[in-house]
Design an enzyme around this catalytic site. Sequence first.
Site, PDB file in Angstrom:
ATOM      1  N   CYS A 284     -59.090  12.412  63.658  1.00  0.00           N
ATOM      2  CA  CYS A 284     -60.447  12.159  64.174  1.00  0.00           C
ATOM      3  C   CYS A 284     -60.523  12.584  65.636  1.00  0.00           C
ATOM      4  O   CYS A 284     -59.976  11.920  66.519  1.00  0.00           O
ATOM      5  CB  CYS A 284     -60.776  10.681  63.999  1.00  0.00           C
ATOM      6  SG  CYS A 284     -62.139  10.089  64.986  1.00  0.00           S
TER       7      CYS A 284
ATOM      8  N   CYS B 250     -61.896  10.145  68.145  1.00  0.00           N
ATOM      9  CA  CYS B 250     -60.968   9.019  68.356  1.00  0.00           C
ATOM     10  C   CYS B 250     -59.935   9.394  69.413  1.00  0.00           C
ATOM     11  O   CYS B 250     -59.583   8.600  70.277  1.00  0.00           O
ATOM     12  CB  CYS B 250     -60.231   8.671  67.063  1.00  0.00           C
ATOM     13  SG  CYS B 250     -61.311   8.123  65.734  1.00  0.00           S
TER      14      CYS B 250
END
Lengths: 110, 333
Positions: A32, A35
């Site tokens: 991600c 993230c």
Amino acid sequence: MAKPIDVTDTDFDAKVLSADKPVLVDFWAPWCGPCRMVAPIVEELADEYAGKVEFTKLNTDDNPQTAMKYGIRSIPTLLVFKGGEQVGQIIGFRPKSDLKRRLDDALALA
Amino acid sequence: MFRGGSATLLPTRPTETTVPTREYDVVIIGGGPAGLSAGLYSARARRRSLLIEKKGAGGQIATTDIVENYPGFPDGIDGFELGQLMHRQASKYGMDTEYAVAERVERLDDGRFRVHLDTEEAIEGKVLIVTAGADYNPLGLESEERLTGHGVSYCATCDAAFFVGQTVAVVGGGDSAMEEALFLTRYANKVYAIHRRDTLRASKIMQERALADPKIEFIWNTAVEEIEGGDNLSGVRLHNLKTGEKQELPLDGLFIAIGQTPNSPLISQFVTLDEGGHVPVNEWMETGVPGLYAAGDLRCNSARQVVSSAGDGATAAIAAERYLSEHFADLFE
């Protein structure tokens, strides 16, 4: 730098729900992008809130049970816990000042 | 000091001077490929350069699974990784980074710019290169925000893994929408692609891949009228724009990729934006306001590619360097 500590399905109860201090959990996964982008900002926050809030992170790939339990369907998601209760939820990648404001709101509720 | 007389050096708004202020030669707003290239070129020109980034370095490419069309990477490169490499390269030559939101820009009497940050700090720069890019558009429906993170998403690469074996839909007809649909097929059982028209805007290669994928089913000429669900998304109500027919579509996930809006309001007082909110510039990325440049997705007629944005950033930095040496030369003598 106060690095957030890793929590897992196994020790989530002990490290998060049973903690004395409020705990922030950063739900993330290696694939991600946002993230990984938010990680350095969460580390800066961990420094700024040192002593007040425990900073942790949970890899949703390796720990699907906890992610499922809290209905995580989008990451990054930051959850704030106090006394075993969820008191705050920040979904998505947001500017640092916004993260701080939402974290402060959650702590005020706690 | 500056050409143009000493009288103009008096602060125009005395109250502003109480804000802690740092000074740079080149201030860049936005840490995508355009901003990171501008920073690289400015830092290598030995100008004190600061990048102001609201979230994290890389910009929109950080949410791209794989970038296949940036020259030099024949096997493609992870979008986040590419952003990190660009940031590391610019930082290596001395570019500073500030993680903050630029809230307001003013032009000082001496021609410099002052950028007010949400951290109650201000940054002054002799030149300002705005590479703030664009943010994704929401559909603008009532329950959209409430269900974001509960089935509604704007980032398939982030969230696809939460939809293993489930039914999802992507809204949009551009490259981003097709990329998201294709990425989702790795996890979901079924991927609907909902598009307002009967043709796609996406590049031919992305179209070919999406149209050939057995898991992707296209729903043409159709708009999402409402997003439904209690705690979690349950589905959408569709409206066929040709026949007027309405239809309920049960879904576990909805991914929205319907284009972007440029982050240009920050400098809209200096320039006349086009209808889409883009900043008009010449071939040197000059806005017409001395010392103010716009580059990347933010500008008019951008090709909106990583490689063209990087080129834009370099062009703006070279033009800015020329401006600095012409107008602020006496500072360095």
